[in-house]
Write an enzyme that holds these catalytic residues in place. Structure first.
Site, PDB file in Angstrom:
ATOM      1  CE  LYS A 261      -2.582  -0.380   3.510  1.00 16.64           C
ATOM      2  NZ  LYS A 261      -3.397  -0.980   4.530  1.00 16.64           N
TER       3      LYS A 261
ATOM      4  CD  GLU B  56      -0.465   6.110   8.681  1.00 15.83           C
ATOM      5  OE1 GLU B  56       0.663   6.026   8.214  1.00 15.83           O
ATOM      6  OE2 GLU B  56      -1.334   5.240   8.519  1.00 15.83           O
ATOM      7  NE  ARG B  57       0.209  -0.386  13.645  1.00 15.16           N
ATOM      8  CZ  ARG B  57      -0.683  -0.613  12.711  1.00 15.16           C
ATOM      9  NH1 ARG B  57      -0.629   0.046  11.570  1.00 15.16           N
ATOM     10  NH2 ARG B  57      -1.644  -1.490  12.901  1.00 15.16           N
TER      11      ARG B  57
END
Length: 458
Positions: free
Chosen positions: A157, A183-184
């Site tokens: 991705k 998001e991390r």
């Protein structure tokens, strides 16, 4: 003259804070500051009556107590907009988080903006060419449309997203906005570094509401990114590529807040306002006569259930669905787009042309036939197939390899030079393979090339 509203905290429940105002209550969406030093940012969500308001916290509420002071000037959350945003990374407040100094001399705009009027929108039947063969042939994107990128971890991705940004900059001379919702921090840092190394960061602005931040920040970061995108579309008349990862985490943040605010849950525990909240975000992604916002959104499907309310509501806004297959990735077919599961509303003869449409349908039919024959091949071997079926298998295997492509953004990993292939070359290539022009050519010669001109002819 700006009116200052002053009140005090009545209760704190996680990320939801109630406050009381003796005089007039601040309007919905007002940004408030609470705590001894005004360190906690709150956004007014509900008017409960009798001077009581309910707000969502955009920053951690640790240390905030009852009777702490709350003040606001009645303005909503503002974000800076200017050309200086490019090459930088921001949080939900539009503050830099890349260690660089703040953006100077930038206009401040509210993140809560109305979508452009229907009379000013244009309905485009123009295809957004990406230079990526598998996308342009099988699932063409709509210029000014919305595409969903469905895929798990490790199927490519992020690589696909960075390649789309690279191709947008190289081909369309536009700008890109990357919005990370939930998001991390590891993913955000890696993406920032990869984009810097690939040389695409200078044309990109990045906005993050990280996983460790409050649900309020994750819920609003998409609106901040959209406000920046609208600036480039409306004020600079530039085409914008808006990448959102992950739209499901926006819905999830809304679900967390809805429960804390005491709203009755809807199906499967989702917030009753999910459709409205998603539409508020999605409806701002549109095209004007001057420029367009084209959006590509990563979509997580809970438990692979396509009937999940989060998935079905997201589907209704998309014109293209790109499904990334873990099986194809494991076989080394990159990009790992599954042409049988993916779909596009742009793949019609009226838009892409009769020839393109016919070739794409024949490619899909050939690959589907090969998929059906795989069980027979596994049990009895290729020799047991009829001559026609063997030809179908040979074509399908060559098509699978031809639809792979080396990317510019992976050059420093693979050592292979990236390729940009226009749609006409892709259609020609697939047509020639379907006509058995390359039946004597080894399959491996079609793997990871650009157009068929690169095939070594003996």
């Amino acid at each position: 003259m700006d009116k200052t509203y002053k009140g005090q905290v009545v209760s704190v429940r996680g990320s939801v804070v109630d406050a009381h105002f003796d005089e007039k209550m601040p309007p919905i969406h007002s940004l408030m500051w609470a705590g001894e030093n005004g360190e906690v940012a709150l956004e007014v969500a509900d008017h409960l009556g009798n001077g009581l308001i309910r707000s969502i916290a955009l920053t951690p509420t640790a240390g905030l107590g009852r009777e702490d002071a709350v003040h606001t000037d009645g303005k909503s959350l503002q974000t800076p907009v200017s050309n200086s945003l490019l090459g930088r990374m921001f949080n939900v407040f539009g503050q830099p988080i890349d260690g660089e100094p703040p953006v100077e001399n930038a206009e401040m705009r509210s993140i809560h903006r109305q979508p452009i009027a229907l009379s000013q929108r244009i309905t485009s039947d123009e295809v957004f060419e990406t230079g990526i063969k598998a996308i342009d042939l099988m699932v063409p994107l709509e210029r000014g449309g919305k595409a969903g990128l469905f895929g798990g971890a490790g199927v490519g991705k992020t690589v696909l997203i960075t390649e789309l940004i690279h191709n947008m900059v190289g081909k369309h001379k536009g700008v890109s906005i990357f919005c990370g919702i939930g998001e991390r921090c590891r993913e955000g840092e890696e993406l920032y570094r990869e984009m810097k190394d690939a040389g695409v960061l200078k044309n990109t602005a990045m906005v993050f509401g990280q996983m460790n931040e409050s649900p309020g920040a994750r819920f609003r970061v998409g609106h901040t990114a959209l406000t920046m995108a609208e600036f480039f579309r409306d004020d600079q008349s530039q085409d914008v590529l808006l990448l959102i990862d992950n739209i499901f985490r926006f819905i999830q943040a809304g679900m967390e807040l809805s429960g804390l605010m005491g709203r009755l849950p809807s199906r499967l525990g989702y917030q009753p306002t999910m459709a409205t909240e998603l539409a508020e975000l999605e409806e701002r992604i549109s095209s004007t006569r001057e420029a367009s916002i084209t959006s590509i959104q990563a979509v997580y499907i809970p438990a692979d259930d396509l009937t999940d309310p989060a998935a079905t509501h997201t589907f209704s806004h998309l014109s293209t669905s790109l499904v990334l297959s873990r099986k194809r990735a494991s076989e080394g077919f990159y990009p790992a787009i599954d042409p049988l599961e993916s779909r596009s509303m742009m793949l019609t003869p009226a838009i892409v042309g009769q020839r393109h449409y016919d070739v794409a349908r024949e490619v899909r039919r050939t690959l589907a036939s090969y998929e059906d024959l795989k069980d027979i091949i596994a049990m009895l071997g290729l020799e047991e197939l009829s001559r026609e079926d063997r030809k179908t298998v040979e074509r399908a295997r060559r098509l699978e390899r031809f639809l792979t492509q080396p990317f510019f953004t992976t050059e420093h990993f693979t050592g292979q030079k990236g390729h940009l292939v226009d749609a006409e070359q892709t259609v020609n290539g697939c047509e020639r393979i379907l006509n058995d022009e390359f039946s004597e050519t080894p399959e491996s010669d079609l793997y990871m090339i650009g157009s068929l001109d690169e095939v070594k002819t003996s």
